[in-house]
Design a protein around this motif. Structure first.
Motif, PDB file in Angstrom:
ATOM      1  N   SER C 140       0.842  -1.195   0.000  1.00 28.26           N
ATOM      2  CA  SER C 140       0.000   0.000   0.000  1.00 28.26           C
ATOM      3  C   SER C 140       0.879   1.249   0.000  1.00 28.26           C
ATOM      4  O   SER C 140       0.550   2.249  -0.629  1.00 28.26           O
ATOM      5  N   ARG C 141       2.034   1.179   0.685  1.00 34.59           N
ATOM      6  CA  ARG C 141       2.958   2.323   0.670  1.00 34.59           C
ATOM      7  C   ARG C 141       3.494   2.567  -0.743  1.00 34.59           C
ATOM      8  O   ARG C 141       3.589   3.710  -1.187  1.00 34.59           O
ATOM      9  N   VAL C 142       3.828   1.462  -1.448  1.00 33.71           N
ATOM     10  CA  VAL C 142       4.325   1.601  -2.818  1.00 33.71           C
ATOM     11  C   VAL C 142       3.244   2.236  -3.693  1.00 33.71           C
ATOM     12  O   VAL C 142       3.511   3.135  -4.493  1.00 33.71           O
ATOM     13  N   GLY C 143       2.003   1.788  -3.506  1.00 35.60           N
ATOM     14  CA  GLY C 143       0.895   2.361  -4.270  1.00 35.60           C
ATOM     15  C   GLY C 143       0.760   3.848  -4.013  1.00 35.60           C
ATOM     16  O   GLY C 143       0.586   4.652  -4.931  1.00 35.60           O
ATOM     17  N   GLU C 144       0.907   4.206  -2.731  1.00 33.29           N
ATOM     18  CA  GLU C 144       0.797   5.615  -2.359  1.00 33.29           C
ATOM     19  C   GLU C 144       1.906   6.435  -3.031  1.00 33.29           C
ATOM     20  O   GLU C 144       1.655   7.506  -3.591  1.00 33.29           O
ATOM     21  N   LEU C 145       3.144   5.880  -2.993  1.00 35.17           N
ATOM     22  CA  LEU C 145       4.269   6.586  -3.604  1.00 35.17           C
ATOM     23  C   LEU C 145       4.061   6.758  -5.101  1.00 35.17           C
ATOM     24  O   LEU C 145       4.307   7.829  -5.659  1.00 35.17           O
ATOM     25  N   LEU C 146       3.593   5.693  -5.763  1.00 29.32           N
ATOM     26  CA  LEU C 146       3.380   5.777  -7.210  1.00 29.32           C
ATOM     27  C   LEU C 146       2.316   6.830  -7.519  1.00 29.32           C
ATOM     28  O   LEU C 146       2.444   7.575  -8.492  1.00 29.32           O
ATOM     29  N   SER C 147       1.278   6.910  -6.683  1.00 27.00           N
ATOM     30  CA  SER C 147       0.255   7.935  -6.922  1.00 27.00           C
ATOM     31  C   SER C 147       0.841   9.324  -6.732  1.00 27.00           C
ATOM     32  O   SER C 147       0.517  10.244  -7.474  1.00 27.00           O
ATOM     33  N   GLN C 148       1.705   9.459  -5.732  1.00 31.29           N
ATOM     34  CA  GLN C 148       2.291  10.785  -5.478  1.00 31.29           C
ATOM     35  C   GLN C 148       3.085  11.310  -6.663  1.00 31.29           C
ATOM     36  O   GLN C 148       3.160  12.507  -6.873  1.00 31.29           O
ATOM     37  N   VAL C 149       3.692  10.404  -7.440  1.00 33.87           N
ATOM     38  CA  VAL C 149       4.488  10.873  -8.568  1.00 33.87           C
ATOM     39  C   VAL C 149       3.692  10.830  -9.864  1.00 33.87           C
ATOM     40  O   VAL C 149       4.246  10.972 -10.946  1.00 33.87           O
ATOM     41  N   GLY C 150       2.389  10.585  -9.756  1.00 35.24           N
ATOM     42  CA  GLY C 150       1.542  10.663 -10.945  1.00 35.24           C
ATOM     43  C   GLY C 150       1.425   9.378 -11.729  1.00 35.24           C
ATOM     44  O   GLY C 150       1.061   9.404 -12.900  1.00 35.24           O
ATOM     45  N   LEU C 151       1.740   8.260 -11.099  1.00 40.50           N
ATOM     46  CA  LEU C 151       1.506   6.974 -11.758  1.00 40.50           C
ATOM     47  C   LEU C 151       0.366   6.284 -11.007  1.00 40.50           C
ATOM     48  O   LEU C 151      -0.088   6.759  -9.977  1.00 40.50           O
ATOM     49  N   SER C 152      -0.066   5.146 -11.546  1.00 38.19           N
ATOM     50  CA  SER C 152      -1.144   4.461 -10.841  1.00 38.19           C
ATOM     51  C   SER C 152      -0.557   3.288 -10.054  1.00 38.19           C
ATOM     52  O   SER C 152       0.445   2.692 -10.478  1.00 38.19           O
ATOM     53  N   PRO C 153      -1.140   2.947  -8.916  1.00 38.42           N
ATOM     54  CA  PRO C 153      -0.613   1.832  -8.122  1.00 38.42           C
ATOM     55  C   PRO C 153      -0.524   0.538  -8.934  1.00 38.42           C
ATOM     56  O   PRO C 153       0.359  -0.287  -8.688  1.00 38.42           O
ATOM     57  N   ALA C 154      -1.405   0.390  -9.926  1.00 41.98           N
ATOM     58  CA  ALA C 154      -1.381  -0.833 -10.737  1.00 41.98           C
ATOM     59  C   ALA C 154      -0.122  -0.917 -11.592  1.00 41.98           C
ATOM     60  O   ALA C 154       0.260  -1.996 -12.043  1.00 41.98           O
ATOM     61  N   ASP C 155       0.548   0.228 -11.807  1.00 38.17           N
ATOM     62  CA  ASP C 155       1.781   0.217 -12.605  1.00 38.17           C
ATOM     63  C   ASP C 155       2.896  -0.573 -11.936  1.00 38.17           C
ATOM     64  O   ASP C 155       3.883  -0.923 -12.568  1.00 38.17           O
ATOM     65  N   GLY C 156       2.750  -0.826 -10.642  1.00 36.98           N
ATOM     66  CA  GLY C 156       3.776  -1.553  -9.908  1.00 36.98           C
ATOM     67  C   GLY C 156       4.022  -2.949 -10.435  1.00 36.98           C
ATOM     68  O   GLY C 156       5.118  -3.494 -10.303  1.00 36.98           O
ATOM     69  N   GLU C 157       3.012  -3.516 -11.070  1.00 38.97           N
ATOM     70  CA  GLU C 157       3.139  -4.874 -11.608  1.00 38.97           C
ATOM     71  C   GLU C 157       4.052  -4.931 -12.833  1.00 38.97           C
ATOM     72  O   GLU C 157       4.501  -5.994 -13.216  1.00 38.97           O
ATOM     73  N   LYS C 158       4.266  -3.781 -13.454  1.00 38.73           N
ATOM     74  CA  LYS C 158       4.961  -3.788 -14.747  1.00 38.73           C
ATOM     75  C   LYS C 158       6.470  -3.727 -14.583  1.00 38.73           C
ATOM     76  O   LYS C 158       6.980  -3.476 -13.500  1.00 38.73           O
TER      77      LYS C 158
END
Lengths: 324, 330, 335
Positions: C140-158
């Motif tokens: 959830s922290r990674v998702g939050e960080l990705l959102s903060q920089v303008g990406l979507s949490p789902a991008d973490g899978e890529k």
């Protein structure tokens, strides 16, 4: 890759694991490597030959006619039976039999099994040794690097077969007679493995020195992770491409080395013949007309080594973006 | 200005460059038309993947494999050159079209002195004796601003600094007095101070020799300083083409407008830069209609389906439905 | 005045570029040392941005790497909150302080491990510092960080290769923010990006600075970018700072001849039609730097003192300048 990426946290079953594996499979089938495979007919043939030979040797106990190493199955009356299509051929010995009445077809299955085992095991040994030393030398540099690479230089200035002969001789001198036969297989693996690690180490060292200066490694250093973690988790996955190529070609070399050692009579004992041993036994009879005893193991060895080599060549081209 | 009646030096008509791949063709340049008048500097500007370098490469007939000119025409002084056999094109390159590339180190052969390379090129294209060619080489080096040219002519490329090497490359391009020079990112690999020197040099040479230049770059600053007219490319197409002052100061196309706003400028106190969200589409996923539509703030339904054509707006030509009488459909 | 967050005192880094031992013995060639950074002082106040600007080879990237500890300094000290990082023996203490600074790199294609998923890349500092106990918290922290920089949490899978250059730089920033640092060293973070994407990243970095009160050391060769992001600017030439000034002051009243000359080389986007006078010459080789003031061969104001005596940084009306000409007040005023 997928599995490796998961191990960061260790333990626990990832619910996404299966979908991720499928994902990886799709990516592979969609990727350039698989495409170049489907475009090369000779590679497909080589792969089929390799799969048949490896499969047959793994399944040897189930698809052989009898266990050629069990004296109960042997009858000297059956010796020198020619292949089934000759006048005196019998279906019990489709490729004929040797001087002790062993069915050649079964013997070749078991012999390839032993050859392949020694081949794979020695490559695994030289690969782990070479990759580790290469990573350490390349990443740490300095005097560690100099030491490892000078050892490698010394190693490579001896022909591989000479090292194998040396280790084999040492093992024979040090080990008592009976135990000798049992450990001989492992001595061979050690000997062949030792003669090949330099290739892995040099390649990995070179790629490691390139990767070491890339910014993702520096980023990891700024985060503060340990050197071991950087080497194993960051750099190693990125230098394995060429290692795979060397491993494939080394497999062919290892199988040949084993055959050569066994042919020279310093390899595995005749009671447990590998392909090389079979060729050595068979060549005694080549000129007395029993050609099949040497020809069939020889053809198997040639086909196996050629197929593995072709696979290695293809892999080298497929993984090298410059040649594409 | 190209609008005058005289015949353009270079004319590109509906150029389409494709890269066949196993997953279908990638269209790197899609329906590009432009003209360069004698003595004119046309800037071709765009971000990476816009097709600007491919356009330049197509003109000199050096498309990287497997790229090919799929349709359209390229005319040099009224004569078609896009379908010429390799040998004939090779003669035109160097003699009638010179080329300057981004990396001066790879444009020069490290095994020959710059003099040998200059003399060889001069003798290939001009009927001069060894001595005459060498004299001309020295003259050229002096002209591009290399001090003590007569001694340095016997030096190897690695003995020159980056800026000096780029000067040698320019001398090489000028050998046969070509009417047109294609300069592909000539200043990108250089430091700012050297950039300024090279830009000044290119401007001076154009003026003195009447050479036309197609200046391909991603750097609006270089264009603003050097070009007469500028073509802004996006996703393989021209978004806007017109006089440089108009495009730079008063951009019409929403992309050009955003692009200009996103460049930080010295002395302009702004808290935030204008931002175009998203990025240039990959060649495999160029949207239908206007290629810029996913990033455009002024798009209408028409932009999603129908590709805009270049239409005159003030002194420029702009490919945007915003300026069409029927509008964007919004 | 409050204590600056980061303080560099006389930091230096020399690189040994000698030919190998065998060549030195046989050919009699000498040891060669490049002084990539040669005695640089600066301070960065909390929440501010200091930029170092200069042409290639001026040592600005080396300073970035010295500050985050990728290089050991040859001399000088780097203080973080008053603690000298170079003199710290306690490894734990050092790791703790270093954990509060992070770095963003230039090349978005090389700064992310191509074999790692984005979520693992961003989570690396979190896992290293064991900031959370459960995997769900990390995710959830990674998702939050990705959102903060303008990406979507789902991008973490890529994987990184599925992203464009600008998006990768966002991932890089998310990773840098993961350990809640206070100080970010940014080494040319936008120079590999297209201008429209550069604007996105610069805006993002400014937003994040405001939101988290970050302190930046910003390295760039692009004066316009530096003007946009920084509070103070250090102009570097051949391993030394030649002018250190507030941004507005530097651009309105550059004192060092090299600063003037860099400002003059900025392309004129306003199309005022001003004629630039390009300064001749190029940056000399750092192996054999000129004597005295290293800029003197290119400097129109150089005299004999400049050729023999190296100028020190001196305060001139709140700006620090290393120039004999400025000190002696014999430079033409800027117009």
């Amino acid at each position: 890759m997928t599995a490796a990426a998961r191990t960061v946290e260790g333990g626990g079953i990832d619910m996404n694991f299966i979908s991720r594996t499928q994902d990886t499979l799709h990516r592979f089938l969609d990727g350039d490597v698989w495409y170049s495979f489907t475009q090369s007919r000779i590679t497909i043939v080589a792969a089929i030959v390799t799969i048949i030979l490896v499969g047959a040797s793994v399944l040897a106990p189930f698809i052989s006619i009898h266990d050629p190493f069990n004296p109960v199955n042997l009858n000297l009356m059956d010796s020198f039976t020619p292949p089934v299509w000759s006048e005196d051929g019998r279906w019990a010995f489709p490729l004929g039999s040797d001087d002790q009445g062993r069915d050649l077809y079964s013997t070749i299955l078991y012999g390839s099994r032993l050859s392949l085992f020694i081949g794979f095991a020695s490559v695994a040994f030289s690969m782990s040794l070479g990759v580790s030393l290469g990573l350490i030398a390349g990443y740490l540099g300095g005097s560690v690097d100099a030491f490892i690479m000078r050892v490698a230089d010394i190693q490579i200035s001896f022909p591989g077969i000479l090292i194998a002969l040396l280790i084999d001789g040492l093992a024979r001198a040090l080990l008592p007679g009976e135990s000798h036969d049992e450990v001989m297989v492992y001595v061979l693996i050690l000997a062949i493995g030792l003669s090949q690690w330099v290739n892995f180490a040099r390649t990995v060292r070179g790629s490691t020195m390139v990767e070491r200066n890339k910014e993702y490694v520096q980023a990891a250093r700024v985060i503060g992770v340990s050197r071991l973690f950087i080497m194993v988790r960051h750099i190693m996955p990125n230098v394995m491409g060429p290692v795979l190529v060397i491993a494939t070609i080394s497999l062919a070399v290892a199988i040949l080395s084993e055959a050569a050692l066994s042919f020279l009579g310093v390899g595995v004992p005749p009671t447990q013949p590998s392909l090389g041993t079979l060729i050595r036994i068979g060549q005694d009879f080549l000129f007395s007309g029993e050609w099949w005893i040497v020809i069939f193991p020889g053809m198997t060895l040639a086909a196996l080594v050629l197929a593995v080599n072709l696979l290695g060549d293809w892999l080298r081209d497929a993984l090298n973006p410059k040649l594409r | 200005m190209s609008t005058s009646k005289q015949q353009p030096l270079l004319e590109v008509r509906n150029l389409r460059v494709e890269f066949p791949t196993r997953r279908g063709s990638l269209i790197a340049v899609d329906g590009v038309s432009m003209e360069i008048a004698p003595g004119e500097v046309l800037g071709v500007v765009g971000e990476s993947g816009a097709g600007k370098s491919m356009t330049g490469n197509a003109v000199i007939g050096l498309l990287p494999s497997p790229g090919r000119v799929e349709s359209g025409e390229i005319l040099l002084e009224g004569e078609r050159i896009d379908n010429l056999p390799y040998e004939q094109m090779r003669k035109i390159r160097g003699k009638r079209i010179g080329a300057i590339f981004q990396d001066p180190l790879t444009s020069l052969n490290p095994l020959y002195t710059v003099g040998e390379q200059l003399v060889e090129t001069i003798q290939t294209h001009l009927d001069l004796s060894e001595k005459g060619a060498k004299d001309r080489a020295v003259d050229l080096l002096e002209e591009v601003g290399i001090p003590s040219a007569r001694e340095r002519i016997d030096h190897y490329p690695h003995q020159f600094s980056g800026g000096m090497r780029q000067r040698v490359v320019i001398a090489l391009a000028l050998c046969a007095e070509p009417r047109l020079i294609i300069a592909d990112e000539p200043t990108t690999a250089l430091d700012v101070s050297i950039q300024a020197q090279i830009i000044t040099l290119i401007k001076k040479l154009c003026r003195e020799h009447g050479t036309a230049v197609m200046l391909v770059t991603h750097d609006m600053g270089v264009i603003a300083e050097t070009a007469d007219r500028v073509a802004v490319m996006y996703a393989g197409r021209i978004a806007e083409i017109g006089p440089v002052a108009e495009v730079v100061k008063n951009a019409n196309h929403p992309y050009t407008h955003g692009l200009m706003g996103s460049i930080p400028k010295v002395g302009h106190e702004v808290e935030r830069l204008t931002q175009i969200d998203g990025s240039m589409p990959r060649l495999t996923e160029i949207p239908t209609g206007c290629a810029f539509n996913p990033r455009c703030t002024e798009k209408g339904p028409r932009c999603m389906v129908e590709r805009p054509i270049l239409e005159p707006v003030e002194n420029s030509f702009v490919a945007c439905w915003k300026f069409d009488p029927e509008g964007t459909g919004a | 005045m409050t204590e600056p967050l980061v303080k560099a005192k006389g930091i230096a880094r020399y690189f040994d570029v000698s030919p190998p031992l065998l060549n030195r013995l046989i050919e009699g060639s000498k040891r060669q040392v490049v002084k990539a950074v040669d005695g640089v002082d600066f301070e960065i106040e909390r929440g501010q941005t200091l930029s170092l600007v200069g042409e290639s080879g001026c040592g600005k990237s080396t300073i970035a790497r010295l500050v985050v500890g990728l290089y050991e300094p040859t001399g000088g000290s780097i203080e973080f909150e008053g603690v000298d990082l170079t003199a710290l023996d306690n490894r734990k203490e050092e790791a703790k302080l270093r954990g509060r600074m992070q770095m963003i790199f230039q090349d978005p294609y090389a700064s992310l491990n191509p074999r790692w998923r984005v979520q693992d890349i961003v989570a690396e500092p979190i896992r290293h510092k064991k900031m959370f106990d459960t995997r769900a918290e990390v995710t959830s922290r990674v998702g939050e960080l990705l959102s903060q920089v303008g990406l979507s949490p789902a991008d973490g899978e890529k994987y990184p290769h599925e992203f464009s250059g600008g998006q990768r730089q966002r991932i890089s920033i998310a990773r840098a923010l993961a350990s809640n640092p206070e100080f970010l060293v940014c080494d040319e973070p936008t120079s590999a990006l297209d201008v429209s994407v550069q604007a996105q990243i610069l805006n993002l970095m400014k937003d994040l600075q405001r939101k988290f009160g970050l302190t930046y050391l910003f390295i760039s060769h692009d004066l316009a970018v530096v003007d946009h992001v920084s509070d103070r600017i250090g102009v570097m030439y051949l391993g030394r700072i030649c002018e250190l000034a507030d941004t507005r002051e530097l651009f309105s009243n550059p004192r060092h001849p090299y600063s003037r000359f860099l400002l003059d080389a900025i392309p004129d986007l306003d199309m005022t039609g001003k004629q630039r006078i390009p300064v001749a010459g190029e940056v000399p080789s750092p192996i054999n730097p000129p004597s005295g003031c290293t800029f003197h061969p290119r400097c129109p104001f150089a005299n004999d003192r400049c050729k023999s005596e190296q100028p020190e940084l001196r305060d001139v009306d709140g700006t620090q300048v290393a120039c004999h000409g400025v000190e002696e007040n014999r430079l033409e005023p800027t117009g």
